[in-house]
Design a protein around this motif. Structure first.
Motif, PDB file in Angstrom:
ATOM      1  N   PRO A  36      34.279  59.107  13.431  1.00 50.71           N
ATOM      2  CA  PRO A  36      34.119  60.304  12.612  1.00 50.71           C
ATOM      3  C   PRO A  36      34.650  60.128  11.190  1.00 50.71           C
ATOM      4  O   PRO A  36      35.431  59.209  10.910  1.00 50.71           O
ATOM      5  CB  PRO A  36      34.920  61.372  13.358  1.00 50.71           C
ATOM      6  CG  PRO A  36      35.412  60.764  14.595  1.00 50.71           C
ATOM      7  CD  PRO A  36      35.148  59.311  14.582  1.00 50.71           C
ATOM      8  N   LYS A  37      34.229  61.011  10.328  1.00 51.05           N
ATOM      9  CA  LYS A  37      34.619  60.951   8.915  1.00 51.05           C
ATOM     10  C   LYS A  37      36.133  60.912   8.751  1.00 51.05           C
ATOM     11  O   LYS A  37      36.656  60.227   7.875  1.00 51.05           O
ATOM     12  CB  LYS A  37      34.036  62.157   8.178  1.00 51.05           C
ATOM     13  CG  LYS A  37      34.313  62.170   6.689  1.00 51.05           C
ATOM     14  CD  LYS A  37      33.664  63.369   6.026  1.00 51.05           C
ATOM     15  CE  LYS A  37      33.945  63.390   4.529  1.00 51.05           C
ATOM     16  NZ  LYS A  37      33.312  64.570   3.873  1.00 51.05           N
ATOM     17  N   GLY A  38      36.841  61.626   9.607  1.00 52.61           N
ATOM     18  CA  GLY A  38      38.301  61.670   9.510  1.00 52.61           C
ATOM     19  C   GLY A  38      39.005  60.457  10.072  1.00 52.61           C
ATOM     20  O   GLY A  38      40.232  60.357   9.996  1.00 52.61           O
ATOM     21  N   GLY A  39      38.247  59.524  10.648  1.00 49.47           N
ATOM     22  CA  GLY A  39      38.841  58.311  11.184  1.00 49.47           C
ATOM     23  C   GLY A  39      39.060  58.364  12.688  1.00 49.47           C
ATOM     24  O   GLY A  39      38.850  59.388  13.341  1.00 49.47           O
ATOM     25  N   GLN A  40      39.495  57.245  13.216  1.00 55.12           N
ATOM     26  CA  GLN A  40      39.732  57.102  14.653  1.00 55.12           C
ATOM     27  C   GLN A  40      40.886  57.999  15.098  1.00 55.12           C
ATOM     28  O   GLN A  40      41.934  58.049  14.453  1.00 55.12           O
ATOM     29  CB  GLN A  40      40.071  55.645  14.961  1.00 55.12           C
ATOM     30  CG  GLN A  40      40.329  55.349  16.423  1.00 55.12           C
ATOM     31  CD  GLN A  40      39.056  55.337  17.235  1.00 55.12           C
ATOM     32  OE1 GLN A  40      38.205  54.488  17.044  1.00 55.12           O
ATOM     33  NE2 GLN A  40      38.932  56.283  18.145  1.00 55.12           N
ATOM     34  N   ARG A  41      40.678  58.710  16.214  1.00 58.48           N
ATOM     35  CA  ARG A  41      41.732  59.566  16.768  1.00 58.48           C
ATOM     36  C   ARG A  41      41.909  59.243  18.250  1.00 58.48           C
ATOM     37  O   ARG A  41      40.937  58.997  18.961  1.00 58.48           O
ATOM     38  CB  ARG A  41      41.391  61.048  16.599  1.00 58.48           C
ATOM     39  CG  ARG A  41      41.263  61.494  15.151  1.00 58.48           C
ATOM     40  CD  ARG A  41      41.218  63.017  15.042  1.00 58.48           C
ATOM     41  NE  ARG A  41      40.177  63.590  15.879  1.00 58.48           N
ATOM     42  CZ  ARG A  41      38.912  63.755  15.484  1.00 58.48           C
ATOM     43  NH1 ARG A  41      38.539  63.361  14.283  1.00 58.48           N
ATOM     44  NH2 ARG A  41      38.025  64.301  16.295  1.00 58.48           N
ATOM     45  N   TRP A  42      43.167  59.304  18.697  1.00 53.14           N
ATOM     46  CA  TRP A  42      43.499  58.966  20.075  1.00 53.14           C
ATOM     47  C   TRP A  42      44.264  60.104  20.735  1.00 53.14           C
ATOM     48  O   TRP A  42      44.974  60.857  20.080  1.00 53.14           O
ATOM     49  CB  TRP A  42      44.353  57.694  20.121  1.00 53.14           C
ATOM     50  CG  TRP A  42      43.658  56.497  19.562  1.00 53.14           C
ATOM     51  CD1 TRP A  42      43.743  56.014  18.283  1.00 53.14           C
ATOM     52  CD2 TRP A  42      42.743  55.642  20.253  1.00 53.14           C
ATOM     53  NE1 TRP A  42      42.943  54.907  18.137  1.00 53.14           N
ATOM     54  CE2 TRP A  42      42.320  54.649  19.330  1.00 53.14           C
ATOM     55  CE3 TRP A  42      42.245  55.602  21.554  1.00 53.14           C
ATOM     56  CZ2 TRP A  42      41.428  53.644  19.677  1.00 53.14           C
ATOM     57  CZ3 TRP A  42      41.360  54.597  21.901  1.00 53.14           C
ATOM     58  CH2 TRP A  42      40.956  53.633  20.965  1.00 53.14           C
TER      59      TRP A  42
END
Length: 283
Positions: A42-48
Motif C-alpha cells: 500500500p501507499k503507506g508502506g508495509q504494515r505488520w
C-alpha cells in the motif's frame, strides 16, 4: 491449544494480504507475496500485525450456509484480501477449502460443533493466511498446497503437504485440480455431489466470478490488471470441460454462479481469448 496461543504472539502477519509468517522476534523485512507484481504494497508502506492484536481490535468471523454441507467463512471487518474460506462437510471428514487469517476460540468451537476438520486445501499463495495456526487448532491436520507454489509459503511448517501433478484425489469424490494461470500451482476444488448432485466447483480467484454473476474472468493479477495469456486461458478452459459441475463458488461472499456454471465458464473464457486476440478497430 498451547501451540495456537504461542503462534498468536510469535507470528507476524502482513496486513495487506493476510499471510502469516514463521515465528520471529522482528517482522520480516518485506512480504514477498505483496512485493510480487500480482499483489501490492500500500501507499503507506508495509504494515505488520499479530493474531493477538487482531483479537484486541475486535475482528470476528461470520458464517453463511450456501447449501447442504457447505458453509462460507469470512472475517469482519474485512482483513487482508477479504476472501472467504469454505467448510465442506463429507461423510469421511470435513475439509476447509482456502483459509482466512483470523482465528479465535469462538471459530474453533463453531467448527468443532460442525464436525471439526480433517484437512485444509488452499488454492494459491494469496490465500495461505494463517494456515499453520488453523492446522494446529484442529490437531495438526495436513494443509494441501501445490508444490509449484512452495516458494511463496510464509511459514513452511511441518503440517504442509505439498502435492504435485494435475489432480489430487482426497476422499468422498472431492478432488483438487491444478489450473495454473494466476499462480503456477493455482488449484480449484471439484465437489461432485455438490449442487444437489450436479457438481460444484470452489474456484477461489483462479476463476474470478464477475459482478453480474454470469461469467468468470482469469488474470495474472487482479489488483494490478495484468491479463493472463490466451494460451493459459485456453488450457484452463480445456481442463474445466473435463469436469461435471453446475455451480461455481468464487472467492468472495455473494459471488457465485448458482446454475449453468459450466456453460458460462466456457463462454467466458472464449470471450476472454477473443478480446485478447481481436484486432477490432471499432473500439
Amino acid at each position: 491449544m498451547e501451540e495456537v496461543a504461542r503462534l498468536d504472539k510469535e507470528c507476524w502477519i502482513c496486513e495487506t494480504c493476510g499471510v502469516q509468517f514463521a515465528p520471529s522476534s522482528d517482522p520480516p523485512a518485506e512480504c514477498h507475496i505483496c512485493v510480487d507484481e500480482r499483489q501490492f504494497v500500500p501507499k503507506g508502506g508495509q504494515r505488520w500485525t499479530k493474531q493477538e492484536q487482531l483479537k484486541q481490535r475486535g475482528y470476528r468471523n461470520m458464517y453463511q450456509k450456501h447449501e447442504q454441507n457447505l458453509y462460507g467463512i469470512a472475517t469482519v471487518p474485512k482483513f487482508g484480501i477479504g476472501q472467504r474460506a469454505f467448510l465442506l462437510q463429507t461423510p469421511n471428514g470435513n475439509l476447509l477449502c482456502d483459509c482466512v487469517t483470523f482465528l479465535d476460540d469462538a471459530t474453533i468451537d463453531i467448527i468443532k460443533g460442525l464436525g471439526g476438520l480433517r484437512a485444509i486445501a488452499i488454492s494459491h499463495p494469496h490465500f495461505y493466511s494463517a494456515n499453520a495456526q488453523w492446522s494446529a487448532a484442529f490437531g495438526n491436520i495436513p494443509v494441501y498446497m501445490h508444490e509449484k507454489d512452495r516458494k511463496w509459503a510464509g511459514y513452511d511448517h511441518e503440517n504442509v503437504s505439498y502435492w504435485s501433478g494435475e489432480t489430487l484425489s482426497l476422499w468422498d469424490g472431492i478432488q483438487l485440480v491444478r489450473l495454473g494461470g494466476h499462480f503456477p500451482g493455482g488449484s480449484i476444488l471439484h465437489w461432485p455431489s455438490g449442487a444437489d448432485g450436479k457438481g460444484a466447483v470452489i474456484s477461489g480467484d483462479i476463476l474470478q466470478v464477475t459482478m453480474d454473476r454470469k461469467a468468470v474472468s482469469v488474470m495474472r493479477s487482479f489488483p494490478n490488471y495484468i491479463p493472463l495469456s490466451g494460451s493459459h486461458s485456453q488450457r484452463i478452459s480445456k481442463i474445466m470441460e473435463t469436469l461435471e459441475y453446475d455451480r461455481l463458488y468464487g472467492a468472495f461472499f455473494d459471488l457465485e454462479i448458482e446454475t449453468n456454471a459450466k456453460a458460462l465458464v466456457r463462454n467466458s473464457l472464449q470471450r476472454y481469448v477473443h478480446w485478447l486476440q481481436s484486432d477490432d478497430t471499432d473500439i
